[in-house]
Every structure is written in structure tokens, then in C-alpha cells.
Scaffold this motif. Structure first.
Motif, PDB file in Angstrom:
ATOM      1  N   VAL A 272       6.725   3.731 -10.961  1.00  0.00           N
ATOM      2  CA  VAL A 272       6.202   4.941 -10.322  1.00  0.00           C
ATOM      3  C   VAL A 272       7.232   5.680  -9.468  1.00  0.00           C
ATOM      4  CG1 VAL A 272       3.782   4.189 -10.370  1.00  0.00           C
ATOM      5  CG2 VAL A 272       5.226   3.608  -8.391  1.00  0.00           C
ATOM      6  N   ALA A 273       8.457   5.116  -9.396  1.00  0.00           N
ATOM      7  CA  ALA A 273       9.524   5.858  -8.705  1.00  0.00           C
ATOM      8  C   ALA A 273       9.745   7.117  -9.532  1.00  0.00           C
ATOM      9  CB  ALA A 273      10.798   5.026  -8.649  1.00  0.00           C
ATOM     10  N   GLY A 274       9.851   8.226  -8.887  1.00  0.00           N
ATOM     11  CA  GLY A 274       9.990   9.475  -9.648  1.00  0.00           C
ATOM     12  C   GLY A 274       8.629  10.118  -9.894  1.00  0.00           C
ATOM     13  N   LEU A 275       7.563   9.344  -9.694  1.00  0.00           N
ATOM     14  CA  LEU A 275       6.220   9.925  -9.822  1.00  0.00           C
ATOM     15  C   LEU A 275       5.603  10.123  -8.438  1.00  0.00           C
ATOM     16  CD1 LEU A 275       4.940   7.778 -12.833  1.00  0.00           C
ATOM     17  CD2 LEU A 275       5.510  10.209 -12.863  1.00  0.00           C
ATOM     18  N   GLY A 276       6.418   9.944  -7.428  1.00  0.00           N
ATOM     19  CA  GLY A 276       5.956  10.259  -6.069  1.00  0.00           C
ATOM     20  C   GLY A 276       5.253   9.124  -5.357  1.00  0.00           C
ATOM     21  N   ALA A 277       5.183   7.924  -5.967  1.00  0.00           N
ATOM     22  CA  ALA A 277       4.547   6.783  -5.281  1.00  0.00           C
ATOM     23  C   ALA A 277       5.599   5.702  -5.031  1.00  0.00           C
ATOM     24  CB  ALA A 277       3.403   6.242  -6.114  1.00  0.00           C
ATOM     25  N   ILE A 278       5.215   4.688  -4.290  1.00  0.00           N
ATOM     26  CA  ILE A 278       6.172   3.614  -3.964  1.00  0.00           C
ATOM     27  C   ILE A 278       5.917   2.430  -4.905  1.00  0.00           C
ATOM     28  CG2 ILE A 278       7.090   2.123  -2.158  1.00  0.00           C
ATOM     29  CD1 ILE A 278       6.087   4.118  -0.092  1.00  0.00           C
ATOM     30  N   PRO A 279       6.916   2.049  -5.699  1.00  0.00           N
ATOM     31  CA  PRO A 279       6.705   0.958  -6.662  1.00  0.00           C
ATOM     32  C   PRO A 279       6.348  -0.351  -5.959  1.00  0.00           C
ATOM     33  CG  PRO A 279       8.782   2.112  -7.081  1.00  0.00           C
ATOM     34  CD  PRO A 279       8.270   2.616  -5.772  1.00  0.00           C
ATOM     35  N   LEU A 280       5.508  -1.141  -6.609  1.00  0.00           N
ATOM     36  CA  LEU A 280       5.098  -2.423  -6.010  1.00  0.00           C
ATOM     37  C   LEU A 280       6.289  -3.316  -5.647  1.00  0.00           C
ATOM     38  CD1 LEU A 280       1.898  -3.397  -8.045  1.00  0.00           C
ATOM     39  CD2 LEU A 280       2.052  -2.616  -5.668  1.00  0.00           C
ATOM     40  N   PRO A 281       7.340  -3.410  -6.479  1.00  0.00           N
ATOM     41  CA  PRO A 281       8.464  -4.267  -6.086  1.00  0.00           C
ATOM     42  C   PRO A 281       9.127  -3.811  -4.779  1.00  0.00           C
ATOM     43  CG  PRO A 281       8.584  -3.737  -8.421  1.00  0.00           C
ATOM     44  CD  PRO A 281       7.495  -2.875  -7.846  1.00  0.00           C
ATOM     45  N   VAL A 282       9.101  -2.500  -4.534  1.00  0.00           N
ATOM     46  CA  VAL A 282       9.690  -2.000  -3.275  1.00  0.00           C
ATOM     47  C   VAL A 282       8.781  -2.374  -2.101  1.00  0.00           C
ATOM     48  CG1 VAL A 282      10.428   0.066  -2.001  1.00  0.00           C
ATOM     49  CG2 VAL A 282      10.923  -0.137  -4.449  1.00  0.00           C
ATOM     50  N   ILE A 283       7.474  -2.250  -2.302  1.00  0.00           N
ATOM     51  CA  ILE A 283       6.533  -2.656  -1.246  1.00  0.00           C
ATOM     52  C   ILE A 283       6.758  -4.140  -0.935  1.00  0.00           C
ATOM     53  CG2 ILE A 283       4.079  -2.952  -0.646  1.00  0.00           C
ATOM     54  CD1 ILE A 283       3.473  -0.521  -2.454  1.00  0.00           C
ATOM     55  N   GLN A 284       6.929  -4.940  -1.996  1.00  0.00           N
ATOM     56  CA  GLN A 284       7.152  -6.380  -1.799  1.00  0.00           C
ATOM     57  C   GLN A 284       8.437  -6.634  -0.997  1.00  0.00           C
ATOM     58  OE1 GLN A 284       5.245  -9.377  -3.022  1.00  0.00           O
ATOM     59  NE2 GLN A 284       6.554 -10.034  -1.332  1.00  0.00           N
ATOM     60  N   LYS A 285       9.477  -5.880  -1.284  1.00  0.00           N
ATOM     61  CA  LYS A 285      10.740  -6.091  -0.551  1.00  0.00           C
ATOM     62  C   LYS A 285      10.584  -5.738   0.934  1.00  0.00           C
ATOM     63  CE  LYS A 285      13.912  -4.973  -4.336  1.00  0.00           C
ATOM     64  NZ  LYS A 285      15.097  -4.139  -4.646  1.00  0.00           N
ATOM     65  N   TYR A 286       9.886  -4.657   1.206  1.00  0.00           N
ATOM     66  CA  TYR A 286       9.655  -4.284   2.614  1.00  0.00           C
ATOM     67  C   TYR A 286       8.834  -5.372   3.308  1.00  0.00           C
ATOM     68  CZ  TYR A 286      11.580   0.483   2.720  1.00  0.00           C
ATOM     69  OH  TYR A 286      12.421   1.568   2.740  1.00  0.00           O
ATOM     70  N   LEU A 287       7.838  -5.865   2.580  1.00  0.00           N
ATOM     71  CA  LEU A 287       7.004  -6.943   3.135  1.00  0.00           C
ATOM     72  C   LEU A 287       7.886  -8.168   3.438  1.00  0.00           C
ATOM     73  CD1 LEU A 287       3.629  -8.096   1.554  1.00  0.00           C
ATOM     74  CD2 LEU A 287       5.312  -9.743   2.277  1.00  0.00           C
ATOM     75  N   LYS A 390      -2.051  -6.019 -12.746  1.00  0.00           N
ATOM     76  CA  LYS A 390      -1.839  -7.480 -12.823  1.00  0.00           C
ATOM     77  C   LYS A 390      -0.951  -8.040 -11.712  1.00  0.00           C
ATOM     78  CE  LYS A 390      -0.965  -8.129 -17.503  1.00  0.00           C
ATOM     79  NZ  LYS A 390      -1.151  -6.782 -17.952  1.00  0.00           N
ATOM     80  N   GLN A 391       0.023  -7.261 -11.276  1.00  0.00           N
ATOM     81  CA  GLN A 391       0.963  -7.764 -10.264  1.00  0.00           C
ATOM     82  C   GLN A 391       0.250  -8.107  -8.961  1.00  0.00           C
ATOM     83  OE1 GLN A 391       1.390  -5.084 -12.141  1.00  0.00           O
ATOM     84  NE2 GLN A 391       3.538  -4.433 -12.248  1.00  0.00           N
ATOM     85  N   ARG A 392       0.866  -9.018  -8.207  1.00  0.00           N
ATOM     86  CA  ARG A 392       0.312  -9.400  -6.911  1.00  0.00           C
ATOM     87  C   ARG A 392       1.413  -9.410  -5.860  1.00  0.00           C
ATOM     88  NH1 ARG A 392      -3.487  -8.188  -9.158  1.00  0.00           N
ATOM     89  NH2 ARG A 392      -5.275  -9.401  -9.833  1.00  0.00           N
ATOM     90  N   LEU A 393       1.029  -9.177  -4.604  1.00  0.00           N
ATOM     91  CA  LEU A 393       1.975  -9.287  -3.484  1.00  0.00           C
ATOM     92  C   LEU A 393       1.904 -10.710  -2.946  1.00  0.00           C
ATOM     93  CD1 LEU A 393       1.137  -5.888  -1.780  1.00  0.00           C
ATOM     94  CD2 LEU A 393       3.258  -6.446  -2.989  1.00  0.00           C
ATOM     95  N   LYS A 394       2.974 -11.134  -2.270  1.00  0.00           N
ATOM     96  CA  LYS A 394       3.056 -12.530  -1.818  1.00  0.00           C
ATOM     97  C   LYS A 394       3.867 -12.609  -0.538  1.00  0.00           C
ATOM     98  CE  LYS A 394       3.771 -16.711  -4.175  1.00  0.00           C
ATOM     99  NZ  LYS A 394       4.580 -17.537  -4.992  1.00  0.00           N
ATOM    100  N   LEU A 395       3.511 -13.542   0.326  1.00  0.00           N
ATOM    101  CA  LEU A 395       4.385 -13.806   1.479  1.00  0.00           C
ATOM    102  C   LEU A 395       5.542 -14.666   0.990  1.00  0.00           C
ATOM    103  CD1 LEU A 395       1.840 -14.839   4.284  1.00  0.00           C
ATOM    104  CD2 LEU A 395       2.922 -12.602   3.948  1.00  0.00           C
ATOM    105  N   PRO A 396       6.775 -14.344   1.391  1.00  0.00           N
ATOM    106  CA  PRO A 396       7.893 -15.196   0.982  1.00  0.00           C
ATOM    107  C   PRO A 396       7.874 -16.546   1.704  1.00  0.00           C
ATOM    108  CG  PRO A 396       8.654 -13.475   2.462  1.00  0.00           C
ATOM    109  CD  PRO A 396       7.201 -13.196   2.196  1.00  0.00           C
TER     110      PRO A 396
END
Ligand code: BYC
Length: 478
Positions: A272-287, A390-396
């Protein structure tokens, strides 16, 4: 002591400040320095006024008043929760004795240190967030940012009051220093690591208010147990205000994830980068980043400092009175995370070891915090699930990206596998925001300062503030 705040005074308060002229004068002479700090280090976006809540009393029923206020005229005040005259020390070697209204000489320096560390974080966060107004995704979010900022300013007042009222000249000097250290400063940085990091964009802001403010909740929760009653009472009231800050973080991340899901579905892609939203992998990295630096805020896995604080009655455990033990812990033990060394090969691996419960109290608190953080991840994953993603967020893993404690000397993946320094160097961009990620997120941060409108990278909130609609005029800009 009265519970209704006296607003006729220069410094609103419920501690009968007018009865102690010396203290009142000392605080009144700190006040212009605070206001000067607010003008030079506080929010940079010029505003006419903001729809803010101001504390008017500390009672159970309705302590907040809402209204449009020019920010420099916000009435920062001193509010302590009501005194419980029968309160007794709940833990440590003084358990069962009446709580203290004064600072015992033998604990003076430890108490002062705890109060200074707490006080240092409050203005630090305002400094970290000072430029965010210029890129707010909506007036609703802008108002929430400023609410958080003015309340962190009030929390600074809370600690400064204690320093002035109970720690004499040294306390007054420390109060001055709280305005002189600055977040990220090379010469005089803020005390704790996370408070020298940048908060350059709104995704960072939501992560900060979710993960770092939540450390505040747990630390304040332990100081609320303190035998030093004025500290306990001030923390109790701060915790009420803190709840809103965490709501901002929790629902802020909800809304980012929600919008990402919508764009993923609309375009049938995860990219979704380029479509104006924040990709889940980027959200995960910030988390990953904000969670790991916030874990550092709990200090080492084992600490004699914390054992001493507990034994002395200065800093308790989270929900101390719900614990079913002797509240002294002199003969208890706890398993803490550690690096264990293989006796034969000398190789270190991530494991656990048993230590005295007292020295393991930072670990105890960090575990309470971690399980609370899981709650956020669960709710964000529910949004993903409901959106059919399908993707999920996780605490490292607890050893990931740590700078304080047992794992500061190693590198590990978010899954908890050890890495060499070279591998980490090579691969950390897979797990922590890279310059490319940050630049992308920043490129989305175009201000939306129009009533009822919202940026494209975030969903609108479900509810407004204090029963007002989302399109309310929360902020009047200049
Ligand atoms: N960065 O014995 P250890 C909030 C130092 S947030 C840099 O394990 P201890 C808020 C440590 O000082 C809540 N240094 O530490 C949130 C010690 O130094 P010394 C803030 C660190 O004392 C958002 C040494 O390393 N409140 O309210 O057991 C917005 C050995 O460490 C760090 C408090 O933290 C670090 N991260 O535990 C606004 C409560 N961690 O003695 C506000 C008060 C440790 O060797 N503070 N060090 O010079 C405390 O209770 C404790 O001091 C700590 C550390 C939990 C911070």
C-alpha cells in the motif's frame, strides 16, 4: 486539605498553597521559567485556542471541565488525590506503619532521585512532540496532541511541587534542572533513553503514547504505592489523566491499521506504499522500535536499586495490595531473563535464572507491562482479522534491540534468535524503521487542519471528545 481546586490563586491548587507563603513564593518564581520553557520548547504550531479539559477537582465525580482555552493560558495546577488519614505502608520493612507526610532523612536522596527521574520524562515528551501540530491528520487529533502536552506539563508541575515542598534547596535546584535538560540535547540530554528519541511523525506519536506512556502508567502505579504519602497521592491523580494519553495511542494505532486494511482490500494488495496508506510491515517496524525502547525504561532485569526502593517502602509493585504474599519478599525468589553461559563451550544463550524476588522487581513490573501490551496487539489483530487480512502484528522478543539490562550486550531477532554484531548491522533494517520507511511515513504527514476532514492514511475516530462530534471545532488556528 480541600478537594476543590482554588482557581483564584496564581497557581491553582488543592494543597492550600496560600498557607505556606515561602513555598508559594518559590513556586511562583518557578512559574515564569516554566512558561518560558513552554513558549520556547513546547508546541510550535500557533493556535488561538484549543478544546481542552482542565482539572477542577480530584473527586470521583467529574474532575474535568472542558472548554476552548488559549494554550499559554492553560491553568497548570497542583492537585493531589484526597488524603486517606488511615493509610498505612503496604510493603517493605515499614509495612503496617502509618505512611509519611514528610521525607525521612535516610531516604531523602533515593526519593529525590525517583521524583527527578519521573519529573524529567514529562517535559521531555512535550519537547519530543513539539513539531507534530504542523502535520496533524485532523483537528480532533491536533486537540488530543495538545491535551497530552498540557497534561504532561501539569505532571511536571506535580513533581516540581514535591521537590519544592519537601526537598529544600536541592529540590529547588533540581526543579530548575528539569527545565534545562532537553530531549536529544548533546550537552544535557533527558535522563532516560526513550525520552531522547525523536517523535517526528504521527505513527511514532501513537506508538509513543501506546508503549511509552504505558511505562508511565506502570511506574506511576508503583509510586502510587509509596509510603511517602504526597508522592502516592500525586501519582494517583496523574494516573487518571494518563488514561486519556493511552486511549490516544491505542485508538490511534487502531485507526492506522483500519485504514491500511481498507486500502489493502480496495486494491487487493499488501503493497500500500504509494497508495497513501502505511504498509503493515512498516507499522510492525515502528511497533518493534517503540516497544523495545520502552522495555528499556524498566531498568535492568535485576537491580539492587529497586530492591532498596521496595524494602524502604518508596516504590511498590503494580497493584501491591492484590498480591498474595507477605509484601516483604525477603525470602521469595523469581525467575528472570538472563544470558546463560554454557560451562563447557562458554557460549551465551538467552535463558532464565532464579534470583531473589527483591532484586527481580524490575522484571516483575516489566512482565505486567508486557502482558498489558499484548492487549493492544490483540485488538489490532482483530481489526486485521475482521478486514479479512492474513498478516498479524506481534510484540518482538524481550532481547530484541535492548540497550539496558541483560540483553544490552547481545543482538537478537524479533523471534529471539541471537545474531552477531555484523549480522545485526546487515539485517536490522528488516525489523526497525529504515530511512526509506521514515521518509515514506513523513511524506504522508500532510496537515489536515480543516474541520471534519481527515488524512488519507488514517481512519476517523469512532467517537469525538466529551460527546462532541468528529467535525467539532476542536482547535482554532491563527
Ligand atoms: N535509560 O539499577 P537499574 C512516564 C540507569 S515514563 C538510561 O536497573 P533502576 C512518561 C539507572 O538509572 C515513567 N539509563 O535501574 C511516559 C541506573 O543508573 P545508576 C518514568 C537507565 O533504578 C510518557 C543504571 O542504569 N518514571 O512517566 O532499578 C510521557 C542501572 O539500572 C535506563 C520512572 O521511571 C534507561 N532506560 O530502574 C511522559 C520512575 N534504565 O543508578 C511521561 C522512576 C536504567 O547506575 N524511576 N538506567 O546511575 C525508576 O523507578 C528507576 O530509576 C528506573 C530504573 C525504572 C528508571
Amino acid at each position: 486539605m480541600t478537594t476543590t481546586a482554588d482557581y483564584t490563586e496564581k497557581i491553582p491548587n488543592n494543597v492550600s498553597l496560600h498557607e505556606d507563603r515561602r513555598l508559594q513564593r518559590a513556586l511562583e518564581s518557578w512559574q515564569p521559567n516554566f512558561l518560558n520553557w513552554w513558549q520556547t520548547m513546547g508546541p510550535t504550531l500557533p493556535t488561538q485556542d484549543v478544546y481542552l479539559r482542565t482539572a477542577v477537582n480530584v473527586g470521583r465525580e467529574g474532575w474535568a471541565q472542558f472548554g476552548h482555552v488559549p494554550m499559554p493560558e492553560y491553568r497548570w495546577g497542583i492537585f493531589l488525590a484526597e488524603r486517606d488519614p488511615g493509610r498505612r505502608v503496604g510493603f517493605g520493612e515499614h509495612k503496617g506503619e502509618p505512611v509519611w507526610d514528610k521525607v525521612p532523612g535516610e531516604y531523602r536522596s533515593e526519593l529525590q532521585r525517583l521524583i527527578v527521574i519521573q519529573g524529567d520524562t514529562e517535559p521531555a515528551s512535550v519537547e519530543q512532540q513539539r513539531n507534530l501540530g504542523a502535520t496533524a491528520p485532523s483537528l480532533y487529533d491536533l486537540r488530543n496532541l495538545f491535551q497530552v502536552n498540557v497534561e504532561e506539563g501539569r505532571h511536571l508541575w506535580a513533581m516540581v511541587y514535591l521537590l519544592h515542598a519537601y526537598f529544600g534547596r536541592e529540590g529547588r535546584e533540581e526543579a530548575e534542572e528539569l527545565l534545562h535538560r532537553n530531549s536529544g540535547s548533546i550537552d544535557s540530554p533527558r535522563i532516560l533513553g526513550a525520552f531522547n528519541e525523536e517523535t517526528p511523525d504521527w505513527l511514532s506519536f501513537y506508538m509513543f503514547t501506546y508503549f511509552t506512556d504505558r511505562d508511565g502508567k506502570y511506574q506511576l502505579g508503583t509510586l502510587k504505592e509509596s509510603a511517602f504519602d504526597p508522592l502516592s497521592r500525586t501519582c494517583e491523580f496523574m494516573l487518571k489523566e494518563e488514561a486519556h494519553h493511552m486511549m490516544v495511542g491505542t485508538t490511534g494505532i487502531d485507526r492506522v491499521v483500519q485504514r491500511t486494511v481498507e486500502v489493502m482490500r480496495e486494491h487487493d494488495t499488501g503493497d500500500v506504499a504509494g497508495l497513501g496508506a502505511i504498509p503493515l510491515p512498516v507499522i510492525q517496524k515502528y511497533l518493534n522500535f517503540h516497544y523495545s525502547v520502552s522495555l528499556d525504561l524498566f531498568g535492568g532485569e535485576t537491580s539492587t536499586n529497586v530492591a532498596n526502593y521496595y524494602t524502604a517502602g518508596l516504590k511498590g509493585r503494580w497493584l501491591e495490595d492484590r498480591r498474595r504474599d507477605d509484601h516483604k519478599l525477603t525470602s521469595d525468589s523469581i525467575m528472570v531473563d538472563t544470558l546463560s553461559e554454557d560451562a563447557r563451550t562458554g557460549e551465551q544463550s538467552i535463558g532464565q535464572t532464579e534470583v531473589s524476588a527483591l532484586v527481580g522487581l524490575n522484571t516483575d513490573l516489566r512482565r505486567e507491562y508486557i502482558s498489558d501490551c499484548q492487549g493492544g496487539v490483540k485488538r489490532w489483530n482483530r481489526i486485521l482479522e475482521e478486514g479479512g487480512v492474513k498478516q498479524r502484528l506481534k510484540l518482538p522478543h524481550i532481547a530484541f534491540n535492548r540497550k539496558v539490562g541483560a540483553f544490552a550486550v547481545i543482538e537478537a531477532t524479533p523471534g529471539g534468535e541471537r545474531l552477531s554484531a555484523e549480522e545485526w548491522q546487515h539485517r536490522s533494517g528488516e525489523w526497525l524503521p529504515t530511512d526509506v520507511d521514515k521518509t515514506y511515513v513523513r511524506s504522508l504527514m500532510q496537515p489536515v487542519h480543516e474541520r471534519g476532514k481527515i488524512a488519507a492514511w488514517i481512519a476517523p475516530p469512532k467517537n469525538g471528545i466529551n460527546g462532541q462530534p468528529f467535525d467539532y471545532d476542536y482547535v482554532h488556528l491563527i
